[in-house]
Design a protein around this motif. Sequence first.
Motif, PDB file in Angstrom:
ATOM      1  N   LYS A  47       0.880  -1.328   0.151  1.00 38.36           N
ATOM      2  CA  LYS A  47      -0.099   0.074  -0.115  1.00 38.36           C
ATOM      3  C   LYS A  47       0.877   1.227  -0.024  1.00 38.36           C
ATOM      4  N   LEU A  48       1.955   1.012   0.843  1.00 35.65           N
ATOM      5  CA  LEU A  48       2.756   2.438   0.862  1.00 35.65           C
ATOM      6  C   LEU A  48       3.569   2.523  -0.512  1.00 35.65           C
ATOM      7  N   LEU A  49       3.981   1.581  -1.242  1.00 33.55           N
ATOM      8  CA  LEU A  49       4.669   1.761  -2.716  1.00 33.55           C
ATOM      9  C   LEU A  49       3.627   2.239  -3.447  1.00 33.55           C
ATOM     10  N   LEU A  50       2.212   1.902  -3.414  1.00 40.82           N
ATOM     11  CA  LEU A  50       1.424   2.105  -4.403  1.00 40.82           C
ATOM     12  C   LEU A  50       1.066   3.603  -4.361  1.00 40.82           C
ATOM     13  N   ILE A  51       0.997   4.077  -2.863  1.00 42.27           N
ATOM     14  CA  ILE A  51       0.684   5.629  -2.630  1.00 42.27           C
ATOM     15  C   ILE A  51       1.908   6.357  -3.099  1.00 42.27           C
ATOM     16  N   LEU A  52       2.998   6.161  -2.699  1.00 41.55           N
ATOM     17  CA  LEU A  52       4.416   6.752  -3.355  1.00 41.55           C
ATOM     18  C   LEU A  52       4.252   6.951  -4.926  1.00 41.55           C
ATOM     19  N   ILE A  53       3.883   5.873  -5.616  1.00 41.50           N
ATOM     20  CA  ILE A  53       3.908   5.907  -7.229  1.00 41.50           C
ATOM     21  C   ILE A  53       2.709   6.702  -7.605  1.00 41.50           C
ATOM     22  N   ALA A  54       1.791   6.661  -6.989  1.00 37.78           N
ATOM     23  CA  ALA A  54       0.693   7.336  -7.443  1.00 37.78           C
ATOM     24  C   ALA A  54       0.971   9.035  -7.171  1.00 37.78           C
ATOM     25  N   LEU A  55       1.409   9.115  -5.855  1.00 41.20           N
ATOM     26  CA  LEU A  55       1.948  10.685  -5.810  1.00 41.20           C
ATOM     27  C   LEU A  55       2.741  11.163  -6.892  1.00 41.20           C
ATOM     28  N   GLY A  56       3.848  10.385  -7.199  1.00 43.09           N
ATOM     29  CA  GLY A  56       4.672  10.668  -8.332  1.00 43.09           C
ATOM     30  C   GLY A  56       4.171  10.973  -9.575  1.00 43.09           C
ATOM     31  N   ALA A  57       3.131   9.952 -10.017  1.00 42.79           N
ATOM     32  CA  ALA A  57       2.388   9.904 -11.240  1.00 42.79           C
ATOM     33  C   ALA A  57       1.660  11.282 -11.315  1.00 42.79           C
ATOM     34  N   VAL A  58       1.109  11.719 -10.308  1.00 43.90           N
ATOM     35  CA  VAL A  58       0.303  12.823 -10.371  1.00 43.90           C
ATOM     36  C   VAL A  58       1.225  14.185 -10.332  1.00 43.90           C
ATOM     37  N   GLY A  59       2.280  14.238  -9.575  1.00 47.83           N
ATOM     38  CA  GLY A  59       3.198  15.348  -9.712  1.00 47.83           C
ATOM     39  C   GLY A  59       3.701  15.310 -11.193  1.00 47.83           C
ATOM     40  N   GLY A  60       4.069  14.444 -11.733  1.00 51.38           N
ATOM     41  CA  GLY A  60       4.188  14.317 -13.150  1.00 51.38           C
ATOM     42  C   GLY A  60       3.507  14.740 -14.038  1.00 51.38           C
ATOM     43  N   PHE A  61       2.268  14.420 -13.928  1.00 52.26           N
ATOM     44  CA  PHE A  61       1.029  14.831 -14.654  1.00 52.26           C
ATOM     45  C   PHE A  61       0.809  16.129 -14.755  1.00 52.26           C
ATOM     46  N   ILE A  62       1.097  16.865 -13.365  1.00 52.10           N
ATOM     47  CA  ILE A  62       0.906  18.381 -13.453  1.00 52.10           C
ATOM     48  C   ILE A  62       1.934  19.044 -14.041  1.00 52.10           C
ATOM     49  N   TYR A  63       3.124  18.517 -13.908  1.00 50.96           N
ATOM     50  CA  TYR A  63       4.193  19.117 -14.774  1.00 50.96           C
ATOM     51  C   TYR A  63       4.114  18.937 -16.131  1.00 50.96           C
ATOM     52  N   ASP A  64       3.449  18.052 -16.752  1.00 47.11           N
ATOM     53  CA  ASP A  64       3.072  17.833 -18.200  1.00 47.11           C
ATOM     54  C   ASP A  64       2.040  18.775 -18.391  1.00 47.11           C
ATOM     55  N   SER A  65       1.180  18.994 -17.473  1.00 46.61           N
ATOM     56  CA  SER A  65      -0.052  19.818 -17.826  1.00 46.61           C
ATOM     57  C   SER A  65       0.480  21.438 -17.938  1.00 46.61           C
ATOM     58  N   LEU A  66       1.585  21.778 -17.061  1.00 39.38           N
ATOM     59  CA  LEU A  66       2.041  23.230 -17.001  1.00 39.38           C
ATOM     60  C   LEU A  66       3.229  23.342 -18.292  1.00 39.38           C
ATOM     61  N   ASN A  67       3.657  22.541 -18.665  1.00 41.04           N
ATOM     62  CA  ASN A  67       4.797  22.544 -19.914  1.00 41.04           C
ATOM     63  C   ASN A  67       4.181  21.948 -20.931  1.00 41.04           C
ATOM     64  N   LYS A  68       4.088  22.810 -21.967  1.00 43.25           N
ATOM     65  CA  LYS A  68       3.243  22.337 -23.284  1.00 43.25           C
ATOM     66  C   LYS A  68       4.379  21.375 -24.127  1.00 43.25           C
ATOM     67  N   THR A  69       3.757  20.776 -25.067  1.00 42.99           N
ATOM     68  CA  THR A  69       4.591  19.996 -26.136  1.00 42.99           C
ATOM     69  C   THR A  69       5.111  20.744 -27.061  1.00 42.99           C
ATOM     70  N   ARG A  70       6.695  20.748 -27.330  1.00 47.18           N
ATOM     71  CA  ARG A  70       7.404  21.520 -27.845  1.00 47.18           C
ATOM     72  C   ARG A  70       7.712  21.053 -29.461  1.00 47.18           C
ATOM     73  N   THR A  71       7.513  21.574 -30.240  1.00 48.35           N
ATOM     74  CA  THR A  71       7.540  21.220 -31.671  1.00 48.35           C
ATOM     75  C   THR A  71       8.802  21.678 -32.235  1.00 48.35           C
ATOM     76  N   THR A  72      10.059  21.049 -32.954  1.00 50.76           N
ATOM     77  CA  THR A  72      11.016  21.843 -33.354  1.00 50.76           C
ATOM     78  C   THR A  72      11.310  21.370 -34.935  1.00 50.76           C
ATOM     79  N   TYR A  73      11.894  22.205 -35.478  1.00 47.71           N
ATOM     80  CA  TYR A  73      12.350  22.053 -36.843  1.00 47.71           C
ATOM     81  C   TYR A  73      13.835  21.887 -37.231  1.00 47.71           C
ATOM     82  N   THR A  74      14.393  20.803 -37.704  1.00 44.63           N
ATOM     83  CA  THR A  74      15.805  20.845 -37.791  1.00 44.63           C
ATOM     84  C   THR A  74      16.207  20.798 -39.193  1.00 44.63           C
ATOM     85  N   GLY A  75      17.179  21.622 -39.452  1.00 45.81           N
ATOM     86  CA  GLY A  75      17.728  21.722 -40.924  1.00 45.81           C
ATOM     87  C   GLY A  75      19.323  21.729 -40.951  1.00 45.81           C
ATOM     88  N   THR A  76      19.892  21.438 -42.145  1.00 49.72           N
ATOM     89  CA  THR A  76      21.390  21.460 -42.053  1.00 49.72           C
ATOM     90  C   THR A  76      21.765  22.057 -43.314  1.00 49.72           C
TER      91      THR A  76
END
Length: 373
Positions: A47-76
């Motif tokens: 139960k403790l492992l599950l709670i900590l993993i869930a907290l990490g997942a929630v924190g990562g989800f919040i980070y993804d929501s605040l930081n938008k997906t970045r599209t880059t174009y590469t040329g040479t």
Amino acid sequence: MDSNNVSDTTNTGPLVTAHSLPPDQISPKSLILRVFQLKNVARRNWKLLLILIALGAVGGFIYDSLNKTRTTYTGTIMFNLGGGSTSGGFGGDLGQLAGAFGLGSGAPDASIFSGDNFLIYAKSRPVVEKTLMKTDTINGKDTLLINYYIRHSGIRDKEWEDNDTLRAFYFNRPKKPAEYNKLERSAMAAIYGRIQGEISVTQPERKSSFMELGCFMEDEQLTATFLTTHLKTIEEDYQAKQTKKTSEMLTVLESRADSIAGLLSGTENKLARYMDQNQQVVVAQAKIQENRLTRNSTFLTSIYYQAVQSAENMRLSLIRETPLFTIIEPVSLPLYMEVLKPGGLQIGLALGLVLGIIIVFLRESYRSIMRGN
């Protein structure tokens, strides 16, 4: 006698010692017991492992929501640098010209860039700033490249998100670094710091003279325009530095030829006036003055022709020394597009799992110590 025999045969101590395992090995029985112990540990702490993993997942989800997906174009752009004839000193025509000016031999090599120095030079701040301060036709309009970069690179929405002054900033005209005000210097420093991580200059093959200028930015047109303009800036600046010594000598020779031409013109005018005024005069003193003016005119004419020829030879030497940039593979649209996701959810899950394992280990170690006491 019998008792001794019995004692010898029933003493199993040496046999047990011989069959015991070394201290660095684990018996199958011990391995099975440890597996069962881990199973029990997991049963007590899941139960403790599950709670900590869930907290990490929630924190990562919040980070993804605040930081938008970045599209880059590469040329040479792949290009070849060559064509400039440089040597350790002045040779041929250059040697003769240097001797005429009393410079002698042993002048420094005009090629101040060699090997990996060019790779560093191409990304240096002065060259990048010259590129940003150029005007190019983008979408049918003459646009200052640095202003286009501010609007389309994403720097206003990320680095300048909380600075209203910089978000509304733009350059009103091309400027040199000495003309920047405090706000312009701050903006340029931030822009160059971002561009440093977006461009690269590499040599694909060590045995080849080919170079590759690469760039990735958040706008396709910006990437293509920056690559083309930056390579042109590198070519112009590099050629100016490589031919600096010859250009300076050419300027001196042209100035010398102009000065001699002025003296020659004045001497010829004096001679013409003197001959007009003394056509019927046969005095020896007058003839001496006429001969002196004629001799000066002839001497200046000879020197003037030599100066003109030297200047022309220097122009040819300047052409020979000028490095030639040949584009092998130009930038071509459409550019390679890559979508970069923040990845906070994956990082959060991993951190939650690692943190859970550490806490469970500390908890079980404490339980073991207390049980022993």
